[in-house]
Design an enzyme around this catalytic site. Structure first.
Site, mmCIF file in Angstrom:
data_model
loop_
_atom_site.group_PDB
_atom_site.id
_atom_site.type_symbol
_atom_site.label_atom_id
_atom_site.label_comp_id
_atom_site.label_asym_id
_atom_site.label_seq_id
_atom_site.Cartn_x
_atom_site.Cartn_y
_atom_site.Cartn_z
ATOM 1 N N GLU A 1 9.716 -3.963 11.641
ATOM 2 C CA GLU A 1 9.735 -3.394 12.993
ATOM 3 C C GLU A 1 8.723 -4.063 13.908
ATOM 4 O O GLU A 1 8.537 -3.631 15.047
ATOM 5 C CB GLU A 1 9.438 -1.888 12.935
ATOM 6 C CG GLU A 1 7.971 -1.502 12.865
ATOM 7 C CD GLU A 1 7.239 -1.861 11.576
ATOM 8 O OE1 GLU A 1 6.010 -1.702 11.546
ATOM 9 O OE2 GLU A 1 7.873 -2.305 10.609
ATOM 10 N N CYS B 1 5.629 -0.841 4.102
ATOM 11 C CA CYS B 1 4.184 -0.976 3.896
ATOM 12 C C CYS B 1 3.650 0.123 2.969
ATOM 13 O O CYS B 1 3.946 0.109 1.792
ATOM 14 C CB CYS B 1 3.474 -1.023 5.247
ATOM 15 S SG CYS B 1 1.754 -1.555 5.137
ATOM 16 N N LEU B 2 2.857 1.072 3.482
ATOM 17 C CA LEU B 2 2.372 2.153 2.624
ATOM 18 C C LEU B 2 3.545 2.928 2.040
ATOM 19 O O LEU B 2 3.508 3.340 0.877
ATOM 20 C CB LEU B 2 1.431 3.089 3.396
ATOM 21 C CG LEU B 2 0.852 4.252 2.590
ATOM 22 C CD1 LEU B 2 -0.032 3.755 1.445
ATOM 23 C CD2 LEU B 2 0.075 5.206 3.489
ATOM 24 N N HIS C 1 6.404 -5.756 7.690
ATOM 25 C CA HIS C 1 6.777 -4.912 8.827
ATOM 26 C C HIS C 1 8.007 -5.466 9.557
ATOM 27 O O HIS C 1 7.873 -6.268 10.475
ATOM 28 C CB HIS C 1 5.604 -4.796 9.805
ATOM 29 C CG HIS C 1 4.448 -4.056 9.240
ATOM 30 N ND1 HIS C 1 4.311 -2.690 9.355
ATOM 31 C CD2 HIS C 1 3.383 -4.479 8.519
ATOM 32 C CE1 HIS C 1 3.207 -2.312 8.738
ATOM 33 N NE2 HIS C 1 2.627 -3.373 8.224
ATOM 34 N N GLN D 1 4.652 1.216 -1.043
ATOM 35 C CA GLN D 1 3.746 1.444 -2.162
ATOM 36 C C GLN D 1 3.894 2.851 -2.733
ATOM 37 O O GLN D 1 3.948 3.037 -3.958
ATOM 38 C CB GLN D 1 2.306 1.192 -1.707
ATOM 39 C CG GLN D 1 2.061 -0.238 -1.260
ATOM 40 C CD GLN D 1 0.796 -0.386 -0.421
ATOM 41 O OE1 GLN D 1 0.080 0.570 -0.147
ATOM 42 N NE2 GLN D 1 0.542 -1.605 0.022
ATOM 43 N N GLY E 1 -5.010 2.664 3.774
ATOM 44 C CA GLY E 1 -5.673 3.162 2.578
ATOM 45 C C GLY E 1 -5.049 2.777 1.261
ATOM 46 O O GLY E 1 -4.061 2.056 1.173
ATOM 47 N N GLY F 1 -3.851 -4.330 1.947
ATOM 48 C CA GLY F 1 -4.772 -4.812 0.918
ATOM 49 C C GLY F 1 -4.365 -4.445 -0.489
ATOM 50 O O GLY F 1 -5.113 -4.690 -1.432
ATOM 51 N N ASN G 1 -0.173 -6.316 7.130
ATOM 52 C CA ASN G 1 -1.553 -5.860 7.256
ATOM 53 C C ASN G 1 -1.834 -4.873 6.132
ATOM 54 O O ASN G 1 -1.758 -3.658 6.313
ATOM 55 C CB ASN G 1 -1.778 -5.205 8.629
ATOM 56 C CG ASN G 1 -3.226 -4.827 8.842
ATOM 57 O OD1 ASN G 1 -4.115 -5.363 8.197
ATOM 58 N ND2 ASN G 1 -3.469 -3.890 9.738
#
Length: 194
Positions: A164, A79-80, A162, A83, A54, A123, A121
């Site tokens: 991991e 990742c998220l 990532h 952010q 998201g 956006g 992965n």
């Protein structure tokens, strides 16, 4: 156990837990709706921020929670988590025209000659120049977007990719070792663990 890590689960991959455990951490997984007080009540030596889906800007509660946690414990975000940490530190994110997908995304160190092959992965991207106390440390070799930030005063860092990734690439597993060093846990050699 060598240390305690609390993993904030925004959609965590199981291999994050494995990477922490094989280095000797006792891992406590908490949901994304935990408050800063509830997270600190787990008595962590460090905080791990997981990947997840998201638009990070939609996660107002999680951003405020991280703002309250910054500087309290060493933090490693993926990742998220990367952010959300940037948003908590006063930065901004932007939706990419074309997201980064796949296991062959090239990432370069800002200060160094090495390029890593990473799994990605997502956006959205962090606007590195928008983060007041953060310093960009990795960037995407294809489109120059931010792939990692360091927050020296808060003993925190994060990456967009990532490290991991299971079954690979394994180029950036050393970042887990860096996190353990931030927590004051030394003596781990990546080569000693399979």
């Amino acid at each position: 156990e060598r240390c305690r890590v609390t993993l904030i689960d925004y959609g965590a991959k199981r291999n994050i837990i494995r990477e922490l455990q094989k280095r000797g951490a006792r891992v406590t997984v908490v949901p994304a709706v935990y408050s800063a007080k509830e997270i600190l009540a787990t008595h962590p030596d460090g905080l791990m921020l997981s990947n997840g889906p998201g638009d990070p800007a939609d996660c107002a509660f999680q951003i405020e929670t991280l703002r309250a946690l910054l500087g309290k414990r060493p933090i490693f975000g993926i990742c998220l988590g990367h952010q959300l940490l940037a948003l908590a530190a006063g930065g901004k994110t932007v939706k990419l025209k074309y997201g980064h997908r796949g296991v062959n995304q090239p990432v370069k160190e800002k200060h160094g000659a090495r390029t890593y092959i990473t799994s990605q992965n997502h956006g959205y991207a962090v606007l590195a120049d928008s983060v007041p106390k953060g310093e960009p440390c990795f960037y995407n070799a294809n489109d120059q977007t931010c792939e990692g930030m360091i927050y020296p005063e808060e003993h925190a860092f994060s990456v967009q990719f990532h490290p991991e990734a299971c079954a690979g690439p394994r180029d950036c597993a050393f970042l887990f070792d860096r996190f353990f060093a931030e927590m004051g846990v030394s003596g781990y050699a990546a080569e000693s663990v399979d």
